[in-house]
Design an enzyme around this catalytic site. Structure first.
Site, PDB file in Angstrom:
ATOM      1  CG  ASN A  56      25.074 -42.085   9.722  1.00 26.81           C
ATOM      2  OD1 ASN A  56      25.229 -41.518   8.650  1.00 26.81           O
ATOM      3  ND2 ASN A  56      23.986 -42.769  10.006  1.00 26.81           N
ATOM      4  CB  ALA A  60      26.960 -56.391  12.082  1.00 29.86           C
ATOM      5  CD  GLU A  69      26.259 -35.247  14.460  1.00 31.65           C
ATOM      6  OE1 GLU A  69      26.491 -36.462  14.241  1.00 31.65           O
ATOM      7  OE2 GLU A  69      25.119 -34.774  14.574  1.00 31.65           O
TER       8      GLU A  69
HETATM    9  N1  THU Z   1      23.182 -40.234  13.983  1.00 33.56           N
HETATM   10  C1  THU Z   1      24.146 -39.329  13.638  1.00 33.56           C
HETATM   11  O1  THU Z   1      24.943 -39.581  12.712  1.00 33.56           O
HETATM   12  N2  THU Z   1      24.206 -38.172  14.330  1.00 33.56           N
HETATM   13  C2  THU Z   1      23.413 -37.857  15.375  1.00 33.56           C
HETATM   14  O2  THU Z   1      23.653 -36.864  16.049  1.00 33.56           O
HETATM   15  C3  THU Z   1      22.263 -38.695  15.693  1.00 33.56           C
HETATM   16  C4  THU Z   1      22.226 -40.024  15.045  1.00 33.56           C
HETATM   17  C5  THU Z   1      23.121 -41.514  13.265  1.00 33.56           C
HETATM   18  C6  THU Z   1      23.511 -42.688  14.119  1.00 33.56           C
HETATM   19  C7  THU Z   1      22.829 -43.824  13.401  1.00 33.56           C
HETATM   20  O3  THU Z   1      23.716 -44.346  12.412  1.00 33.56           O
HETATM   21  C8  THU Z   1      21.657 -43.178  12.723  1.00 33.56           C
HETATM   22  O4  THU Z   1      21.826 -41.786  12.818  1.00 33.56           O
HETATM   23  C9  THU Z   1      20.311 -43.553  13.321  1.00 33.56           C
HETATM   24  O5  THU Z   1      20.306 -43.302  14.684  1.00 33.56           O
END
Ligand code: THU
Length: 153
Positions: A56, A60, A69
């Site tokens: 992920n 900002a 994903e």
């Molecule tokens: N996040 C993911 O990387 N994948 C998901 O399927 C759900 C949420 C990340 C997005 C954000 O950077 C962090 O988790 C908190 O929501």
């Protein structure tokens, strides 16, 4: 795979273990200074077993942030790999499994393998127990459009 089940990491096929390791490694590259919630994903593609990873990446301004994903998907698709066999996801939480968000489920749905599904494995950073499921289970009755039998004449 009919039902989701939680199994020992060591009981999984070596290829699945390796994919989970790649997702765990990718998690360490997460850029998440706002949530401190790190996630890594690894996609095993169908054609010749290429693996694409993502983490992920937050911003900002919040809305440009992207999930692990959906950071991995464009890497695979832009290299010509549009059929996914397995997706492994590892989030930082040690006490629960983190499933993909709804947007990621729909995004992955576009790139189902030739069996019409994608196996999904959810791990934790220590990679002890793993939750095994599938996209069909995570996204039942998924939206399908622009297919021959859905064209309105
Ligand atoms: N996040 C993911 O990387 N994948 C998901 O399927 C759900 C949420 C990340 C997005 C954000 O950077 C962090 O988790 C908190 O929501």
């Amino acid at each position: 795979m009919d039902n989701e089940q939680i199994v020992d990491f060591s009981s999984l096929d070596e290829s699945v273990q390796e994919l989970l390791r790649r997702a765990a490694e990718a998690r360490l590259r997460a850029y998440c200074p706002y949530s401190n919630f790190s996630v890594g994903a690894a996609i095993l593609t169908e054609r010749d077993g290429q693996v694409y990873t993502g983490c992920n990446i937050e911003n900002a301004a919040l809305s440009p942030s992207i999930c692990a994903e959906r950071a991995a998907v464009p890497k695979a698709v832009s290299e010509g790999y549009t059929k996914f066999k397995i997706v492994a996801i590892v989030a930082h939480q040690q006490n629960s499994f983190t499933g993909p968000c709804g947007v990621c489920r729909q995004t992955l749905s576009e790139f189902r393998g030739s069996d019409g599904d994608i196996k999904v494995y959810l791990g934790k950073p220590t990679l002890d127990k793993v939750l095994c499921t599938s996209l069909s289970q995570l996204l039942p009755l998924s939206f399908v459009s622009y297919k021959e039998d859905s064209v309105v004449t």
